[in-house]
Design a protein around this motif. Structure first.
Motif, PDB file in Angstrom:
ATOM      1  N   SER A 232       0.840  -1.198   0.000  1.00  0.00           N
ATOM      2  CA  SER A 232       0.000   0.000   0.000  1.00  0.00           C
ATOM      3  C   SER A 232       0.877   1.250   0.000  1.00  0.00           C
ATOM      4  CB  SER A 232      -0.909   0.008   1.225  1.00  0.00           C
ATOM      5  OG  SER A 232      -0.129   0.132   2.402  1.00  0.00           O
ATOM      6  N   LEU A 233       0.260   2.399  -0.292  1.00  0.00           N
ATOM      7  CA  LEU A 233       1.012   3.655  -0.287  1.00  0.00           C
ATOM      8  C   LEU A 233       1.578   3.957   1.093  1.00  0.00           C
ATOM      9  CD1 LEU A 233      -1.190   5.997  -2.527  1.00  0.00           C
ATOM     10  CD2 LEU A 233       1.053   5.053  -3.063  1.00  0.00           C
ATOM     11  N   ILE A 234       0.790   3.660   2.126  1.00  0.00           N
ATOM     12  CA  ILE A 234       1.253   3.921   3.495  1.00  0.00           C
ATOM     13  C   ILE A 234       2.474   3.067   3.813  1.00  0.00           C
ATOM     14  CG2 ILE A 234       0.652   3.718   5.937  1.00  0.00           C
ATOM     15  CD1 ILE A 234      -2.220   4.377   5.219  1.00  0.00           C
ATOM     16  N   ASP A 235       2.422   1.784   3.470  1.00  0.00           N
ATOM     17  CA  ASP A 235       3.552   0.893   3.735  1.00  0.00           C
ATOM     18  C   ASP A 235       4.768   1.275   2.888  1.00  0.00           C
ATOM     19  OD1 ASP A 235       2.160  -0.560   5.591  1.00  0.00           O
ATOM     20  OD2 ASP A 235       1.480  -2.089   4.168  1.00  0.00           O
ATOM     21  N   ALA A 237       5.512   4.284   1.752  1.00  0.00           N
ATOM     22  CA  ALA A 237       6.074   5.512   2.334  1.00  0.00           C
ATOM     23  C   ALA A 237       6.900   5.194   3.569  1.00  0.00           C
ATOM     24  CB  ALA A 237       4.943   6.482   2.671  1.00  0.00           C
ATOM     25  N   ARG A 238       6.389   4.286   4.399  1.00  0.00           N
ATOM     26  CA  ARG A 238       7.107   3.911   5.616  1.00  0.00           C
ATOM     27  C   ARG A 238       8.443   3.228   5.296  1.00  0.00           C
ATOM     28  NH1 ARG A 238       3.412   0.807   7.670  1.00  0.00           N
ATOM     29  NH2 ARG A 238       2.287   2.519   8.674  1.00  0.00           N
ATOM     30  N   ASN A 243       6.351  10.142   4.407  1.00  0.00           N
ATOM     31  CA  ASN A 243       4.929   9.967   4.665  1.00  0.00           C
ATOM     32  C   ASN A 243       4.167   9.888   3.350  1.00  0.00           C
ATOM     33  OD1 ASN A 243       4.222  12.738   3.805  1.00  0.00           O
ATOM     34  ND2 ASN A 243       5.275  13.359   5.692  1.00  0.00           N
ATOM     35  N   GLU A 244       2.877   9.525   3.439  1.00  0.00           N
ATOM     36  CA  GLU A 244       2.085   9.295   2.240  1.00  0.00           C
ATOM     37  C   GLU A 244       1.921  10.564   1.407  1.00  0.00           C
ATOM     38  OE1 GLU A 244      -2.267   7.395   0.955  1.00  0.00           O
ATOM     39  OE2 GLU A 244      -1.689   7.546   3.072  1.00  0.00           O
ATOM     40  N   LEU A 247       5.144  11.192  -0.491  1.00  0.00           N
ATOM     41  CA  LEU A 247       5.312  10.138  -1.495  1.00  0.00           C
ATOM     42  C   LEU A 247       4.488  10.466  -2.742  1.00  0.00           C
ATOM     43  CD1 LEU A 247       6.312   7.324  -2.393  1.00  0.00           C
ATOM     44  CD2 LEU A 247       4.314   6.352  -1.248  1.00  0.00           C
ATOM     45  N   LYS A 248       3.220  10.809  -2.545  1.00  0.00           N
ATOM     46  CA  LYS A 248       2.351  11.128  -3.680  1.00  0.00           C
ATOM     47  C   LYS A 248       2.848  12.363  -4.428  1.00  0.00           C
ATOM     48  CE  LYS A 248      -2.014   9.350  -1.737  1.00  0.00           C
ATOM     49  NZ  LYS A 248      -3.348   9.750  -1.256  1.00  0.00           N
TER      50      LYS A 248
END
Length: 349
Positions: A232-235, A237-238, A243-244, A247-248
């Motif tokens: 996922s985007l959250i994972d 980014a981590r 952070n998300e 990243l975006k």
């Protein structure tokens, strides 16, 4: 232009050619395969294609120990390199200038076989091709006087478009003038895509913190390595230390597309290559790329390319059946006169 490459350790010539000098060569297609096999040093296979103003080399290296390669050119030349397999910078590309004269490079031993595509363009031809782009050549001149073996640090990761063009060159089965024209078109496309990416990279370096640029490149590598089961985007980014939101924002600014868009490009171009090879059916391809069903895959493929994957499969089947019909006609026409040939021999026509 004259090009010589020699393995200095044993004085073995890999290449000694003069080209780009005559106008008639703009219409020529010259192909050759140079093979070096040595029990002590290993092997090098260089599949060479001279197509108009481009000298294209598909090189496979499997070395048991390091060797020294001497390069000589009597004119400056631009070299585009695309690393496909077997090195730490796999799926990366770079571009630099080889100035006239002699240069020495040390190739290390290879734990696994190394494959890369190298394209040489005369400097004057290169300048004419990109003259309208109004570039400052910064990413070229900064590399011009260094050992070619050290150029990896200037490399960028291949975009899905670049990767697709490289694979198209490697898998081209056309012959004669059609092959020459196809190769020239694809190299011109690669040059456009490569220069576009590198100039964009130069621009964002002045607006985005260096640490965030490195994080975005790391994120792209993780996406490329896990196209079947992406996180996922959250994972993501981590994993890269951000952070998300960043990243975006930064991923799109640097690479011109979203994380999902980049992943989709990778999947679609991989699917197209698999379909063109014809070794797997649509169900197998959909499963290999992580789609829940062939329908989901077909919908995504149609949306990206504008036509369904079955169109490529049907085209391959049509070409195959057409060739078989031609063989049947040839056999029926000549069988009475070829009685000494077996049926198997005839099918190999």
């Amino acid at each position: 232009m004259q090009l010589k490459t020699t393995i200095k350790d044993i004085d073995y010539k890999l290449c000694d050619q003069t080209f780009f000098g005559e106008k008639k060569q703009a219409y020529d297609l010259i192909e050759d395969i140079i093979t070096f096999n040595h029990s002590e040093y290993g092997s090098i296979k260089d599949s060479q294609t001279l197509a108009g103003s481009f000298f294209i080399n598909f090189i496979e290296v499997d070395l048991l120990q390091p060797i020294k390669i001497e390069y000589f050119t009597d004119e400056p030349v631009i070299q585009m390199s695309f690393f496909m397999k077997g090195c730490s910078n796999m799926m990366h590309h770079q571009i630099h200038c080889l100035p006239a004269g002699t240069k020495l490079a040390k190739l290390p031993s290879t734990p696994t076989a190394l494959e890369y595509l190298s394209i040489l363009i005369p400097q004057d031809i290169y300048i004419r091709l990109i003259d309208s782009l109004d570039l400052d050549y910064e990413f070229i001149s900064s590399c011009s006087n260094e050992n070619p073996a050290k150029q990896v640090k200037y490399s960028e990761m291949m975009t899905p478009e670049i990767l697709a063009a490289v694979r198209d060159i490697g898998s081209c089965e056309r012959t004669g003038h059609f092959r020459r024209m196809y190769m020239e078109t694809k190299v011109s496309e690669l040059l456009l895509l490569q220069v576009e990416q590198l100039t964009q990279t130069q621009k964002v370096m002045h607006t985005i913190p260096k640490i965030d640029i490195e994080r975005m490149h790391h994120a792209r590598e993780l996406v490329t390595q896990n196209i079947i089961a992406p996180c996922s985007l959250i994972d993501l980014a981590r994993k890269v230390g951000t952070n998300e939101f960043k990243l975006k924002k930064y991923f799109k600014e640097i690479f011109g597309t979203t994380v999902f868009g980049y992943l989709n490009e990778l999947k679609m171009n991989e699917a197209r290559q698999k379909l063109l090879k014809g070794e797997q059916n649509i169900y197998q391809i959909a499963e290999s790329l992580g789609y829940k069903s062939p329908n989901h895959f077909s919908t995504a493929f149609r949306k990206y390319f504008g036509y369904p994957p079955s169109q490529i499969k049907n085209q391959n089947n049509y070409i195959g059946s057409s060739l078989m019909k031609v063989k049947e006609i040839v056999i029926s026409m000549f069988c009475p006169f070829l009685t000494e040939l077996s049926a198997l021999d005839l099918l190999m026509i």
